[in-house]
Design a protein around this motif. Structure first.
Motif, mmCIF file in Angstrom:
data_model
loop_
_atom_site.group_PDB
_atom_site.id
_atom_site.type_symbol
_atom_site.label_atom_id
_atom_site.label_comp_id
_atom_site.label_asym_id
_atom_site.label_seq_id
_atom_site.Cartn_x
_atom_site.Cartn_y
_atom_site.Cartn_z
ATOM 1 N N THR A 24 0.841 -1.194 0.000
ATOM 2 C CA THR A 24 0.000 0.000 0.000
ATOM 3 C C THR A 24 0.884 1.254 0.000
ATOM 4 O OG1 THR A 24 -0.032 0.268 2.392
ATOM 5 C CG2 THR A 24 -1.640 -1.280 1.462
ATOM 6 N N LEU A 30 0.304 -6.861 1.847
ATOM 7 C CA LEU A 30 -0.739 -7.850 2.043
ATOM 8 C C LEU A 30 -0.793 -8.797 0.856
ATOM 9 C CD1 LEU A 30 -4.258 -6.355 1.373
ATOM 10 C CD2 LEU A 30 -2.179 -5.131 0.828
ATOM 11 N N CYS A 32 -2.659 -10.569 -2.057
ATOM 12 C CA CYS A 32 -3.829 -10.298 -2.888
ATOM 13 C C CYS A 32 -4.019 -11.408 -3.904
ATOM 14 C CB CYS A 32 -3.671 -8.972 -3.644
ATOM 15 S SG CYS A 32 -4.097 -7.529 -2.660
ATOM 16 N N PRO A 51 -10.118 -4.862 0.122
ATOM 17 C CA PRO A 51 -9.803 -5.788 1.220
ATOM 18 C C PRO A 51 -10.841 -6.908 1.324
ATOM 19 C CG PRO A 51 -10.507 -3.632 2.070
ATOM 20 C CD PRO A 51 -10.488 -3.519 0.583
ATOM 21 N N SER A 54 -8.355 -9.099 7.112
ATOM 22 C CA SER A 54 -7.491 -8.113 7.770
ATOM 23 C C SER A 54 -6.181 -7.908 7.003
ATOM 24 C CB SER A 54 -7.221 -8.543 9.201
ATOM 25 O OG SER A 54 -6.633 -9.828 9.189
ATOM 26 N N ASP A 55 -5.664 -8.962 6.396
ATOM 27 C CA ASP A 55 -4.413 -8.775 5.663
ATOM 28 C C ASP A 55 -4.459 -9.442 4.293
ATOM 29 O OD1 ASP A 55 -4.464 -11.321 6.583
ATOM 30 O OD2 ASP A 55 -2.460 -11.297 7.473
ATOM 31 N N GLU A 56 -5.658 -9.514 3.710
ATOM 32 C CA GLU A 56 -5.794 -10.074 2.377
ATOM 33 C C GLU A 56 -6.682 -9.184 1.522
ATOM 34 O OE1 GLU A 56 -6.442 -14.097 1.573
ATOM 35 O OE2 GLU A 56 -4.674 -14.684 2.726
ATOM 36 N N GLY A 57 -6.498 -9.300 0.220
ATOM 37 C CA GLY A 57 -7.317 -8.487 -0.663
ATOM 38 C C GLY A 57 -7.512 -9.155 -2.010
#
Ligand code: GTP
Ligand code: MG
Ligand code: ZN
Length: 298
Positions: A24, A30, A32, A51, A54-57
């Motif tokens: 980011t 993160l 993805c 998103p 919490s830590d994936e997208g």
């Protein structure tokens, strides 16, 4: 549907086949996943993502690229990285480098509009003078060739390269075992890129680095080096035989003297390129590689 511009922007910093590491603007990283099955993101891509935890997208959109460095083998296209400021082709005194692979990497960069420089590493080895002599035609045609001994003289290597790299995104490309990851570790604080033992790199054809990865060299995140796995094959099927010489500066310089505007520089009478070859102004090895590539792409 969410408007693309409203989504978060991210930089692809590593590609793991089925998923990516995206950074980011604040420097958070993160995992993805691409939306849908097929994905065509590469390291250096700017993407828009949503998103999913919490830590994936999930990657929703790929921003337009400034450039893309890739090779095209007979059956598949392999993208190296996108949005590059420059390419460092890293070769070493040992293992002996293939000049054909070097030429191919330079042509791919030239055709993608990406500036390229050569680093000749392992200046401490006895094979160094021979390797240096093989690079003389590249120096003569105006390419910067930087000679380093990253392992035995890291301080010198660092000072030779830092000005060239400052403020830019640079892809490090080259055969396996030349010292690409050694260079990353030398310049990127805390990088810990895995470095292979000489014996393994030399004898088993083993590739120590298996994924392309983006490293920041400074806390402000203005200078980046991209580590990549060593390559063996380097197809240029994306380039037509007729445009090949236009991507080789030493040949291009003499092509304007050819009698025929569409001269292939192979058999035609009144060829400026072959005249320059005979005068010793184009190296025999470069011309031989041109002829091989011309046959391959015709
Ligand atoms: N003698 C000598 N060895 C070096 C030098 N720089 C790197 N090496 C060694 O070369 C070997 C290969 O280095 P790596 O950095 O793993 O090479 P790489 O290009 O990343 O290789 P791949 O990841 O397989 O593509 C290691 O054993 C390094 O220690 C140098 O200047 N001189
Ligand atoms: Mg490596
Ligand atoms: Zn010609």
């Amino acid at each position: 549907m969410t408007k693309v511009a409203a989504l978060d922007l991210g930089l692809v910093v590593a590609s793991h086949g089925r998923h990516y590491t995206v950074e980011t603007p604040d420097g958070e990283r993160l995992t993805c996943h691409p939306r849908g099955k097929k994905s065509d993101c590469v390291v250096g891509d700017r993407v828009r993502w949503l998103p999913t935890g919490s830590d994936e997208g999930v990657i929703e959109h790929l921003e337009p690229r400034r450039n893309l460095l890739f090779r095209q083998d007979e059956w598949k296209t392999k993208s190296f990285a996108a949005n590059l400021d420059q390419l460092l082709v890293l070769v070493a005194a040992n293992p002996v480098f293939s000049e054909s692979q070097l030429v191919r990497a330079l042509i791919a960069a030239e055709s993608a509009g990406i500036a390229a420089h050569i680093v000749l590493n392992k200046a401490d080895l006895p094979q160094f003078p021979a390797a240096r002599a093989r690079l003389a035609p590249y120096v003569a045609m105006g390419i910067r060739v930087i000679e380093t001994a990253m392992k035995t003289d890291p301080g010198e290597a660092r000072s030779q390269l830092s000005a060239l790299l400052a403020g830019k995104a640079t892809l490090v490309l080259g055969p396996s075992g030349t010292g690409k990851s050694t260079l990353i570790n030398l310049l990127a604080p805390g990088a810990r890129a895995q470095v292979g033992e000489v014996s393994q790199a030399l004898n088993s054809g083993r590739h120590t680095t298996t994924t392309t990865q983006w490293y920041w060299l400074d806390a402000e995140r203005t200078t980046a080096l991209i580590d990549s796995p060593g390559f063996q094959e380097f197809g240029l099927r994306q380039i037509g035989a007729a445009s090949l010489a236009g991507y080789m500066p030493d040949l291009r310089e003499h092509a304007s003297a050819c009698r025929f505007y569409n001269c292939s520089h192979r058999h035609e009478p009144g060829c400026g390129v072959r005249a320059a070859l005979e005068r010793g102004e184009i190296s025999e090895s470069r011309y031989r590689i041109y002829a091989e590539l011309w046959n391959e792409l015709s």
